[in-house]
Scaffold this motif. Structure first.
Motif, PDB file in Angstrom:
ATOM      1  N   ARG A 144     -35.951  20.069  56.659  1.00 27.06           N
ATOM      2  CA  ARG A 144     -36.472  19.325  55.513  1.00 27.06           C
ATOM      3  C   ARG A 144     -37.224  18.090  55.970  1.00 27.06           C
ATOM      4  NH1 ARG A 144     -34.118  20.352  50.324  1.00 27.06           N
ATOM      5  NH2 ARG A 144     -32.356  21.795  50.431  1.00 27.06           N
ATOM      6  N   PHE A 145     -38.232  17.759  55.190  1.00 28.82           N
ATOM      7  CA  PHE A 145     -38.988  16.537  55.432  1.00 28.82           C
ATOM      8  C   PHE A 145     -38.304  15.401  54.681  1.00 28.82           C
ATOM      9  CE2 PHE A 145     -42.334  13.563  53.987  1.00 28.82           C
ATOM     10  CZ  PHE A 145     -42.791  13.134  55.226  1.00 28.82           C
ATOM     11  N   LYS A 146     -38.063  14.295  55.414  1.00 29.50           N
ATOM     12  CA  LYS A 146     -37.371  13.164  54.778  1.00 29.50           C
ATOM     13  C   LYS A 146     -38.393  12.281  54.059  1.00 29.50           C
ATOM     14  CE  LYS A 146     -34.126   9.490  55.841  1.00 29.50           C
ATOM     15  NZ  LYS A 146     -34.537   8.298  56.570  1.00 29.50           N
ATOM     16  N   LEU A 147     -38.376  12.374  52.745  1.00 30.57           N
ATOM     17  CA  LEU A 147     -39.329  11.587  51.951  1.00 30.57           C
ATOM     18  C   LEU A 147     -38.970  10.109  52.027  1.00 30.57           C
ATOM     19  CD1 LEU A 147     -39.425  13.828  48.742  1.00 30.57           C
ATOM     20  CD2 LEU A 147     -41.381  13.382  50.244  1.00 30.57           C
ATOM     21  N   ASP A 148     -39.976   9.260  52.032  1.00 27.42           N
ATOM     22  CA  ASP A 148     -39.733   7.833  51.834  1.00 27.42           C
ATOM     23  C   ASP A 148     -39.517   7.608  50.355  1.00 27.42           C
ATOM     24  OD1 ASP A 148     -39.789   6.645  54.279  1.00 27.42           O
ATOM     25  OD2 ASP A 148     -41.982   6.350  54.282  1.00 27.42           O
ATOM     26  N   HIS A 149     -38.443   6.957  49.996  1.00 23.83           N
ATOM     27  CA  HIS A 149     -38.186   6.768  48.568  1.00 23.83           C
ATOM     28  C   HIS A 149     -38.990   5.610  48.012  1.00 23.83           C
ATOM     29  CE1 HIS A 149     -34.353   9.434  48.303  1.00 23.83           C
ATOM     30  NE2 HIS A 149     -35.467  10.097  48.481  1.00 23.83           N
ATOM     31  N   GLU A 150     -40.218   5.909  47.740  1.00 28.40           N
ATOM     32  CA  GLU A 150     -41.124   4.931  47.130  1.00 28.40           C
ATOM     33  C   GLU A 150     -41.912   5.688  46.077  1.00 28.40           C
ATOM     34  OE1 GLU A 150     -43.627   4.049  50.518  1.00 28.40           O
ATOM     35  OE2 GLU A 150     -44.681   5.948  50.272  1.00 28.40           O
ATOM     36  N   ARG A 151     -42.758   4.999  45.361  1.00 29.34           N
ATOM     37  CA  ARG A 151     -43.606   5.723  44.391  1.00 29.34           C
ATOM     38  C   ARG A 151     -44.813   6.290  45.130  1.00 29.34           C
ATOM     39  NH1 ARG A 151     -41.433   5.180  39.435  1.00 29.34           N
ATOM     40  NH2 ARG A 151     -42.928   6.703  38.655  1.00 29.34           N
ATOM     41  N   ILE A 152     -45.142   7.527  44.806  1.00 27.60           N
ATOM     42  CA  ILE A 152     -46.323   8.159  45.413  1.00 27.60           C
ATOM     43  C   ILE A 152     -47.400   8.167  44.345  1.00 27.60           C
ATOM     44  CG2 ILE A 152     -47.195  10.222  46.568  1.00 27.60           C
ATOM     45  CD1 ILE A 152     -44.200  10.963  47.078  1.00 27.60           C
ATOM     46  N   ASP A 171     -36.101  16.490  49.180  1.00 30.65           N
ATOM     47  CA  ASP A 171     -36.806  16.559  50.457  1.00 30.65           C
ATOM     48  C   ASP A 171     -37.256  18.004  50.657  1.00 30.65           C
ATOM     49  OD1 ASP A 171     -36.361  13.898  50.989  1.00 30.65           O
ATOM     50  OD2 ASP A 171     -34.573  14.260  52.220  1.00 30.65           O
ATOM     51  N   PRO A 172     -38.564  18.232  50.772  1.00 28.81           N
ATOM     52  CA  PRO A 172     -39.022  19.629  50.803  1.00 28.81           C
ATOM     53  C   PRO A 172     -38.638  20.353  52.092  1.00 28.81           C
ATOM     54  CG  PRO A 172     -40.859  18.140  51.170  1.00 28.81           C
ATOM     55  CD  PRO A 172     -39.676  17.271  50.836  1.00 28.81           C
ATOM     56  N   VAL A 173     -38.262  21.601  51.950  1.00 31.15           N
ATOM     57  CA  VAL A 173     -38.003  22.455  53.114  1.00 31.15           C
ATOM     58  C   VAL A 173     -39.365  22.885  53.656  1.00 31.15           C
ATOM     59  CG1 VAL A 173     -37.043  24.660  53.879  1.00 31.15           C
ATOM     60  CG2 VAL A 173     -35.826  23.291  52.158  1.00 31.15           C
ATOM     61  N   LEU A 174     -39.612  22.602  54.922  1.00 31.77           N
ATOM     62  CA  LEU A 174     -40.902  22.969  55.520  1.00 31.77           C
ATOM     63  C   LEU A 174     -40.780  24.163  56.457  1.00 31.77           C
ATOM     64  CD1 LEU A 174     -42.571  19.504  56.277  1.00 31.77           C
ATOM     65  CD2 LEU A 174     -42.480  20.799  54.146  1.00 31.77           C
ATOM     66  N   ILE A 175     -39.570  24.365  56.985  1.00 27.97           N
ATOM     67  CA  ILE A 175     -39.360  25.520  57.865  1.00 27.97           C
ATOM     68  C   ILE A 175     -38.080  26.229  57.436  1.00 27.97           C
ATOM     69  CG2 ILE A 175     -38.950  26.273  60.255  1.00 27.97           C
ATOM     70  CD1 ILE A 175     -40.706  24.109  61.219  1.00 27.97           C
ATOM     71  N   ARG A 176     -38.200  27.513  57.262  1.00 24.06           N
ATOM     72  CA  ARG A 176     -37.030  28.287  56.823  1.00 24.06           C
ATOM     73  C   ARG A 176     -36.066  28.508  57.979  1.00 24.06           C
ATOM     74  NH1 ARG A 176     -38.963  33.491  53.431  1.00 24.06           N
ATOM     75  NH2 ARG A 176     -38.623  34.375  55.493  1.00 24.06           N
ATOM     76  N   ALA A 177     -34.865  28.961  57.662  1.00 21.11           N
ATOM     77  CA  ALA A 177     -33.846  29.177  58.688  1.00 21.11           C
ATOM     78  C   ALA A 177     -34.322  30.202  59.723  1.00 21.11           C
ATOM     79  CB  ALA A 177     -32.545  29.634  58.043  1.00 21.11           C
ATOM     80  N   ASP A 178     -35.142  31.146  59.298  1.00 24.57           N
ATOM     81  CA  ASP A 178     -35.625  32.150  60.254  1.00 24.57           C
ATOM     82  C   ASP A 178     -36.848  31.659  61.034  1.00 24.57           C
ATOM     83  OD1 ASP A 178     -37.644  32.199  58.425  1.00 24.57           O
ATOM     84  OD2 ASP A 178     -37.416  34.308  57.862  1.00 24.57           O
ATOM     85  N   GLY A 179     -37.206  30.398  60.854  1.00 23.59           N
ATOM     86  CA  GLY A 179     -38.299  29.824  61.636  1.00 23.59           C
ATOM     87  C   GLY A 179     -39.653  29.904  60.945  1.00 23.59           C
TER      88      GLY A 179
END
Ligand code: GLU
Length: 441
Positions: A144-152, A171-179
């Motif tokens: 997962r990508f760690k979002l900065d908690h601010e306003r976008i 936090d969006p998942v960018l890579i699945r468990a299978d890669g």
């Protein structure tokens, strides 16, 4: 330099909804003299199919939406891994091991407590030993990508000023468990590395855009200009997705819809400019203004394409349809007069066959009881084919003389006797094309 892209996943045919995305991006690029990229989003090997890649290209070609180059995400996996590595190095990427069922449970609990169902970042609290244990037990986690908690915030080309609280988004998942690298990351890497300056896509992507802006910035890129068009609904405002099967470009094409009719509608539907039939691509480009589109859902009725198609066909010279006319078996010397006569009386090219059938074989006469005698008398005065453009006027003048009928009561029974129907082309233009008049036999 303006660069846009249309980025379909090759998991199905193009339908009216994503046609709008393709068209808007194409128009922006062409209007600016920029570059339009066809990007095949095929990172999902299970769902992507080569036949859809071909079909997408064929459909875009049919419409005349030409691309300057093709990119394929499946050939760029190294680039995405490299970007993922950088995010990891800067501490913006973390592995999480929750199963889908666990995530679901968390979401349900949050919803029960009237809290937004945002991922709770439990994985961030795992110690190294705990992580190793989970990995050993469950296999690799998702990243997962760690979002900065601010306003976008961004100024959207259609929606105007947008501000999204990153804390309200998982936090969006960018890579699945299978890669497998997911769209959000692949798209960001591509948009940045390919120099994409403008991204138009459906408003279902607004939250994606918020997270992508942070990812782009984290990777040192500059976010493109974003615009999110409204989603299409059916004529009654119902969700279109249920009926998408019936609204692929292939289906519209099979119904005889002409490309320029479709493009003319799509380039204006949902904007404050009226829908106008465009004569060519240059006019379409000229008359397009993204800023005129609104946020409200846009009603789409496929039936609106038919009158536009009819009007488009009326404007075409024979040269544009020579192949279709020849395919019916119309002899070369009749092609021009046949087309000029028929184009006023068709909705789609599919209707041409009926008119040619009438010209070649004649029609079963349609004679009202009250007109029987009159028609018999008139037909006795009809000269033998071939007819000329003057035949109709001369003949009806003679019939008028002989019977005393005039106006509609003179012309209509004759039209019906010769063509078997009450409506149709100018008889003066039609008669020279009629090779057989069955009523005489
Ligand atoms: N492949 C994505 C989709 O079809 C692309 C979205 C985008 O334009 O970024 O939804």
């Amino acid at each position: 330099m303006t660069t846009t892209r249309f980025a379909p996943s090759p998991t199905g045919y193009i339908h009216v909804g994503n046609l709008r995305t393709a068209l808007m991006n194409w128009l922006i690029a062409r209007k600016a003299g920029g570059t339009f990229i066809l990007r095949i989003d095929d990172t999902d090997p299970e769902r992507s199919q080569e036949r859809y890649v071909d079909a997408i290209k064929q459909d875009l070609e049919w419409l005349g939406l030409t691309w300057d180059r093709v990119e394929r995400q499946s050939l760029r996996l190294e680039r995405y891994r490299e970007a993922a590595g950088r995010l990891r190095d800067m501490g913006r990427f973390y592995e999480a091991f929750e199963t889908p069922t666990e995530l679901d449970l968390k979401r349900k609990k949050q919803l029960n407590m009237s809290r937004p169902p945002v991922y709770d970042r439990a994985a961030l609290d795992l110690g190294a030993a705990e992580r190793d244990r989970l990995r050993a037990e469950r296999g690799p986690g998702v990243w997962r990508f760690k979002l900065d908690h601010e306003r976008i915030e961004w100024n959207d080309g259609i929606l105007g000023d947008i501000s999204i609280d990153a804390a309200s988004v998982s936090d969006p998942v960018l890579i699945r468990a299978d890669g497998q690298v997911l769209y959000t990351l692949a798209s960001v890497v591509d948009d940045t590395e390919m120099g994409v300056t403008h991204v138009v896509r459906g408003s279902d992507h607004v939250t994606n855009t918020a997270t992508q802006i942070q990812i782009i910035r984290a990777l040192g890129g500059r976010p493109p200009e974003f615009a999110h068009h409204s989603l299409l609904t059916g004529p009654q405002g119902e969700a279109l997705s249920k009926r998408l099967g019936a609204l692929s470009l292939r289906d519209l094409r099979a119904r005889g819809v002409q490309p320029l009719a479709l493009l003319s509608l799509m380039a204006r539907l949902g904007s404050s400019d009226p829908v106008e039939l465009r004569g060519d691509m240059a006019e379409l480009i000229e008359g397009f203004d993204l800023g005129r589109f609104g946020a409200a859902p846009t009603r789409f009725d496929a039936d609106d394409l038919l009158p536009l198609t009819a009007r488009h066909l009326q404007s075409l010279p024979l040269a544009a349809v020579r192949g279709e006319v020849a395919a019916l078996g119309v002899p070369g010397d009749l092609a021009e007069p046949f087309w000029l006569m028929a184009r006023e009386n068709i909705t789609t090219l599919g209707d041409l066959a009926g008119w040619w059938h009438l010209c070649r074989d004649g029609a079963e006469p349609l004679v009202d009881e009250d007109d029987r005698e009159f028609v018999a008398q008139a037909l006795a005065l009809l000269p033998e084919p071939p007819f000329t453009p003057e035949t109709w006027a001369r003949w009806t003048a003679q019939v008028k003389e002989a019977t005393g009928r005039k106006g509609k009561s003179l012309f209509m029974p004759l039209r019906k006797a010769l063509t078997g129907q009450a409506h149709g082309p100018e008889m003066a233009a039609l008669m020279p094309l009629m090779q057989v008049v069955r009523a005489r036999r």
